[in-house]
Scaffold this motif. Structure first.
Motif, short mmCIF file in Angstrom:
data_model
loop_
_atom_site.label_atom_id
_atom_site.label_comp_id
_atom_site.label_asym_id
_atom_site.label_seq_id
_atom_site.Cartn_x
_atom_site.Cartn_y
_atom_site.Cartn_z
N UNK A 253 -2.25 -2.45 -7.78
CA UNK A 253 -2.58 -1.31 -6.93
C UNK A 253 -1.77 -1.35 -5.64
N UNK A 254 -1.71 -2.51 -5.02
CA UNK A 254 -0.95 -2.66 -3.78
C UNK A 254 0.53 -2.37 -4.00
N UNK A 255 1.09 -2.83 -5.10
CA UNK A 255 2.50 -2.60 -5.42
C UNK A 255 2.79 -1.11 -5.61
N UNK A 256 1.92 -0.41 -6.34
CA UNK A 256 2.11 1.02 -6.58
C UNK A 256 2.02 1.80 -5.27
N UNK A 257 1.06 1.47 -4.44
CA UNK A 257 0.91 2.16 -3.16
C UNK A 257 2.14 1.93 -2.30
N UNK A 258 2.61 0.72 -2.21
CA UNK A 258 3.81 0.43 -1.40
C UNK A 258 5.04 1.17 -1.92
N UNK A 259 5.11 1.33 -3.21
CA UNK A 259 6.26 2.00 -3.82
C UNK A 259 6.30 3.49 -3.46
N UNK A 260 5.14 4.08 -3.20
CA UNK A 260 5.08 5.53 -3.03
C UNK A 260 4.80 6.03 -1.61
N UNK A 261 4.44 5.12 -0.69
CA UNK A 261 4.24 5.57 0.70
C UNK A 261 4.94 4.63 1.66
#
Length: 78
Positions: A70-78
């Motif tokens: 979850x943290x990786x996906x969030x960092x990738x998109x914001x």
């Protein structure tokens, strides 16, 4: 709600009562005020990432969600 609050990112469950995630995504993408918001599919469906990307999602997370993913996906998109 997305139009009013303009979130930085939306985690969108695919299986919901009344409107499913695919229909919500279509409505978000049609609206000029929400079309650029990254939308991440959250699902227990046994599909691959390409399925959701081709449907218009920016990314996807399988259930159960792992915090690191979850943290990786969030960092990738914001």
């Amino acid at each position: 709600m997305a139009q009013q609050h303009q979130p930085d990112l939306i985690l969108l469950d695919i299986m919901m009562p009344e409107l499913d995630g695919m229909e919500v995504l279509k409505r978000l993408r049609k609206n000029p005020q929400t079309r650029e918001i990254p939308v991440i599919a959250v699902t227990g469906m046994n599909e691959n990432r390409e399925y959701f990307l081709s449907a218009g999602f920016d990314d996807w997370l399988g259930k159960p969600i792992e915090f690191e993913e979850l943290e990786e996906v969030i960092r990738r998109h914001i």
